[in-house]
Design a protein around this motif. Structure first.
Motif, PDB file in Angstrom:
ATOM      1  N   ARG A 238       0.837  -1.207   0.000  1.00 16.27           N
ATOM      2  CA  ARG A 238       0.000   0.000   0.000  1.00 16.27           C
ATOM      3  C   ARG A 238       0.865   1.248   0.000  1.00 16.27           C
ATOM      4  NH1 ARG A 238      -5.515   0.983   3.516  1.00 16.27           N
ATOM      5  NH2 ARG A 238      -5.893   3.127   2.810  1.00 16.27           N
ATOM      6  N   LEU A 239       1.939   1.232   0.767  1.00 21.92           N
ATOM      7  CA  LEU A 239       2.874   2.355   0.776  1.00 21.92           C
ATOM      8  C   LEU A 239       3.511   2.533  -0.597  1.00 21.92           C
ATOM      9  CD1 LEU A 239       4.448   4.543   2.277  1.00 21.92           C
ATOM     10  CD2 LEU A 239       6.029   2.777   3.076  1.00 21.92           C
ATOM     11  N   ALA A 240       3.859   1.423  -1.251  1.00 27.14           N
ATOM     12  CA  ALA A 240       4.443   1.488  -2.596  1.00 27.14           C
ATOM     13  C   ALA A 240       3.454   2.109  -3.582  1.00 27.14           C
ATOM     14  CB  ALA A 240       4.840   0.085  -3.062  1.00 27.14           C
ATOM     15  N   ARG A 241       2.186   1.781  -3.435  1.00 27.88           N
ATOM     16  CA  ARG A 241       1.168   2.335  -4.334  1.00 27.88           C
ATOM     17  C   ARG A 241       1.107   3.861  -4.192  1.00 27.88           C
ATOM     18  NH1 ARG A 241      -2.607  -0.668  -2.763  1.00 27.88           N
ATOM     19  NH2 ARG A 241      -2.246  -2.309  -4.305  1.00 27.88           N
ATOM     20  N   VAL A 242       1.194   4.337  -2.958  1.00 25.54           N
ATOM     21  CA  VAL A 242       1.179   5.782  -2.716  1.00 25.54           C
ATOM     22  C   VAL A 242       2.419   6.440  -3.316  1.00 25.54           C
ATOM     23  CG1 VAL A 242       1.287   7.557  -0.928  1.00 25.54           C
ATOM     24  CG2 VAL A 242      -0.226   5.588  -0.632  1.00 25.54           C
ATOM     25  N   LEU A 243       3.594   5.873  -3.037  1.00 26.66           N
ATOM     26  CA  LEU A 243       4.844   6.461  -3.521  1.00 26.66           C
ATOM     27  C   LEU A 243       4.889   6.489  -5.044  1.00 26.66           C
ATOM     28  CD1 LEU A 243       7.463   4.886  -1.091  1.00 26.66           C
ATOM     29  CD2 LEU A 243       6.538   7.193  -1.048  1.00 26.66           C
ATOM     30  N   CYS A 244       4.511   5.382  -5.673  1.00 22.20           N
ATOM     31  CA  CYS A 244       4.552   5.316  -7.138  1.00 22.20           C
ATOM     32  C   CYS A 244       3.526   6.255  -7.751  1.00 22.20           C
ATOM     33  CB  CYS A 244       4.312   3.879  -7.602  1.00 22.20           C
ATOM     34  SG  CYS A 244       5.655   2.751  -7.160  1.00 22.20           S
ATOM     35  N   GLY A 245       2.373   6.408  -7.088  1.00 24.65           N
ATOM     36  CA  GLY A 245       1.371   7.332  -7.590  1.00 24.65           C
ATOM     37  C   GLY A 245       1.843   8.774  -7.540  1.00 24.65           C
ATOM     38  N   ILE A 246       2.615   9.121  -6.526  1.00 24.56           N
ATOM     39  CA  ILE A 246       3.170  10.472  -6.419  1.00 24.56           C
ATOM     40  C   ILE A 246       4.327  10.650  -7.391  1.00 24.56           C
ATOM     41  CG2 ILE A 246       4.374  12.075  -4.893  1.00 24.56           C
ATOM     42  CD1 ILE A 246       2.804  10.826  -2.566  1.00 24.56           C
ATOM     43  N   ALA A 247       5.160   9.609  -7.531  1.00 24.13           N
ATOM     44  CA  ALA A 247       6.358   9.716  -8.370  1.00 24.13           C
ATOM     45  C   ALA A 247       6.018   9.891  -9.843  1.00 24.13           C
ATOM     46  CB  ALA A 247       7.231   8.482  -8.176  1.00 24.13           C
ATOM     47  N   MET A 248       4.955   9.267 -10.308  1.00 22.25           N
ATOM     48  CA  MET A 248       4.650   9.276 -11.741  1.00 22.25           C
ATOM     49  C   MET A 248       4.492  10.687 -12.304  1.00 22.25           C
ATOM     50  SD  MET A 248       1.607   7.303 -13.801  1.00 22.25           S
ATOM     51  CE  MET A 248       2.151   5.732 -13.122  1.00 22.25           C
ATOM     52  N   PRO A 249       3.649  11.538 -11.730  1.00 19.68           N
ATOM     53  CA  PRO A 249       3.510  12.884 -12.314  1.00 19.68           C
ATOM     54  C   PRO A 249       4.698  13.802 -12.032  1.00 19.68           C
ATOM     55  CG  PRO A 249       2.135  12.689 -10.371  1.00 19.68           C
ATOM     56  CD  PRO A 249       2.692  11.323 -10.630  1.00 19.68           C
ATOM     57  N   LEU A 250       5.443  13.508 -10.959  1.00 18.25           N
ATOM     58  CA  LEU A 250       6.573  14.375 -10.602  1.00 18.25           C
ATOM     59  C   LEU A 250       7.839  14.066 -11.385  1.00 18.25           C
ATOM     60  CD1 LEU A 250       6.279  14.631  -6.704  1.00 18.25           C
ATOM     61  CD2 LEU A 250       5.511  16.270  -8.428  1.00 18.25           C
ATOM     62  N   PRO A 252       8.686  13.649 -14.633  1.00 19.10           N
ATOM     63  CA  PRO A 252       9.102  14.494 -15.775  1.00 19.10           C
ATOM     64  C   PRO A 252       9.624  15.862 -15.351  1.00 19.10           C
ATOM     65  CG  PRO A 252       6.978  13.463 -16.195  1.00 19.10           C
ATOM     66  CD  PRO A 252       7.277  13.226 -14.757  1.00 19.10           C
ATOM     67  N   VAL A 253       9.175  16.344 -14.186  1.00 21.20           N
ATOM     68  CA  VAL A 253       9.557  17.682 -13.732  1.00 21.20           C
ATOM     69  C   VAL A 253      10.813  17.653 -12.867  1.00 21.20           C
ATOM     70  CG1 VAL A 253       8.781  19.723 -12.441  1.00 21.20           C
ATOM     71  CG2 VAL A 253       7.134  18.392 -13.785  1.00 21.20           C
ATOM     72  N   LEU A 254      10.918  16.655 -11.986  1.00 21.21           N
ATOM     73  CA  LEU A 254      11.964  16.674 -10.964  1.00 21.21           C
ATOM     74  C   LEU A 254      13.087  15.662 -11.164  1.00 21.21           C
ATOM     75  CD1 LEU A 254       9.744  17.040  -7.750  1.00 21.21           C
ATOM     76  CD2 LEU A 254      10.913  18.840  -9.041  1.00 21.21           C
ATOM     77  N   ALA A 255      12.931  14.745 -12.094  1.00 20.27           N
ATOM     78  CA  ALA A 255      13.913  13.659 -12.212  1.00 20.27           C
ATOM     79  C   ALA A 255      15.324  14.146 -12.518  1.00 20.27           C
ATOM     80  CB  ALA A 255      13.470  12.663 -13.274  1.00 20.27           C
ATOM     81  N   ARG A 256      15.455  15.306 -13.129  1.00 23.09           N
ATOM     82  CA  ARG A 256      16.789  15.820 -13.489  1.00 23.09           C
ATOM     83  C   ARG A 256      17.472  16.579 -12.346  1.00 23.09           C
ATOM     84  NH1 ARG A 256      17.930  15.599 -18.921  1.00 23.09           N
ATOM     85  NH2 ARG A 256      16.188  15.025 -20.286  1.00 23.09           N
ATOM     86  N   PHE A 257      16.735  16.862 -11.282  1.00 18.75           N
ATOM     87  CA  PHE A 257      17.336  17.593 -10.167  1.00 18.75           C
ATOM     88  C   PHE A 257      18.329  16.694  -9.438  1.00 18.75           C
ATOM     89  CE2 PHE A 257      13.948  20.361 -11.141  1.00 18.75           C
ATOM     90  CZ  PHE A 257      14.165  21.577 -10.501  1.00 18.75           C
ATOM     91  N   PRO A 258      19.517  17.216  -9.109  1.00 19.21           N
ATOM     92  CA  PRO A 258      20.558  16.375  -8.495  1.00 19.21           C
ATOM     93  C   PRO A 258      20.375  16.135  -7.000  1.00 19.21           C
ATOM     94  CG  PRO A 258      21.394  18.595  -8.805  1.00 19.21           C
ATOM     95  CD  PRO A 258      20.013  18.566  -9.415  1.00 19.21           C
ATOM     96  N   SER A 259      19.366  16.724  -6.381  1.00 16.17           N
ATOM     97  CA  SER A 259      19.172  16.575  -4.942  1.00 16.17           C
ATOM     98  C   SER A 259      19.145  15.100  -4.541  1.00 16.17           C
ATOM     99  CB  SER A 259      17.845  17.238  -4.527  1.00 16.17           C
ATOM    100  OG  SER A 259      17.441  16.811  -3.247  1.00 16.17           O
ATOM    101  N   ARG A 260      19.914  14.755  -3.487  1.00 19.16           N
ATOM    102  CA  ARG A 260      19.928  13.361  -3.018  1.00 19.16           C
ATOM    103  C   ARG A 260      18.550  12.917  -2.549  1.00 19.16           C
ATOM    104  NH1 ARG A 260      22.231  12.194   1.357  1.00 19.16           N
ATOM    105  NH2 ARG A 260      22.695  14.274   2.138  1.00 19.16           N
TER     106      ARG A 260
END
Length: 279
Positions: A238-250, A252-260
């Motif tokens: 269930r936690l994975a479902r939440v994380l993946c649901g948040i990660a999908m739209p973010l 394209p916008v944030l994947a290039r940021f170098p923040s750890r």
């Protein structure tokens, strides 16, 4: 755990050392050697704005509780979440020591002060600075230890990789100030522990993307093989479902940021994503 942990003895000059220092000038955490014995001294000092701080912490805990209810189905009571700090840590360590867990002994305890046994170097530093073979061994050891800890019905509450140490070839656990596990169900508290370990592991400095993902996947696989608890797996899914649901739209916008932290978030979402494909 196959045998009882071996503890060190408190230094005989501990009380005299505590009396000799100006407590108001001491840091919140100090690693000190007294009479040749290494120990950890933790202090908390009430602030002038203590009341305001409590209100802000309560609001933060309330938001956390509401988010937990919305996404994970449980409401951790804010009043319980705020029963943390050194008094809570001292109580938990006493309980875990009585149960034979590898946690530091409390050598001195009074209001806003704990003196703890030193139980080794933390795995975050070791993994960052060791070679690839040692990193794999340390990751396996940490995951297997967490699985064994959970199999006994325990929860940590602060299971980040920096709160796992190595002494004399054995894994120890430190830092038990957080109280979140006391207000969650046992399976969710343990799933949260595993998430903390994975998220902190894949966000370590000095680890490249490929190495971080390899270690994260290894830790997850070792844990689930060692502790195949279906209730913990269900909460983790269930936690994975939440994380993946948040990660999908973010992504394209944030994947290039170098923040750890940002990269670690996407890595742990990717590592947990295969759980969604399994029944």
């Amino acid at each position: 755990m196959t045998h009882p942990p071996v503890h060190h003895n408190a230094p005989p000059g501990l009380r005299a050392w505590l009396d000799s220092v100006d407590a108001s000038r001491e840091p919140s955490v100090r690693d000190v050697t007294i009479d040749g014995v290494r120990c950890i001294i933790k202090r908390r000092r009430p602030g002038i704005l203590q009341g305001v701080s409590y209100v802000l912490r309560y609001v933060r805990a309330l938001f956390l509780a509401v988010g937990c209810k919305v996404f994970l189905g449980e409401f951790p009571r804010p009043s319980v979440l705020l029963r943390n700090g050194l008094a809570h840590e001292g109580q938990r360590l006493a309980q875990l020591l009585e149960a034979g867990c590898r946690v530091p002994e409390v050598w001195w305890r009074e209001q806003n002060l704990l003196v703890l046994e030193f139980v080794g170097e933390d795995l975050a530093d070791l993994i960052r600075n060791e070679d690839s073979t040692s990193r794999l061994w340390l990751t396996r050891a940490a995951a297997a230890d967490l699985a064994a800890f959970h199999a006994r019905g325990m929860w940590h509450g602060g299971a980040q990789i920096r709160n796992v140490t190595l002494r004399d070839g054995e894994i120890w656990r430190i830092d038990f100030e957080e109280n979140i596990g006391a207000t969650l169900s046992r399976p969710l508290a343990q799933a949260y522990d595993l998430f903390q370990m994975l998220a902190s592991l894949v966000s370590l400095r000095k680890l490249g993307d490929a190495d971080a993902r390899t270690l994260g996947k290894l830790a997850l696989d070792v844990y689930l093989d060692s502790n195949p608890d279906p209730e913990v797996r269900a909460r983790l899914k269930r936690l994975a479902r939440v994380l993946c649901g948040i990660a999908m739209p973010l992504r394209p916008v944030l994947a290039r940021f170098p923040s750890r932290d940002i990269q670690g978030f996407f890595r742990v979402a990717d590592i947990l994503q295969p759980l969604l494909l399994k029944p």
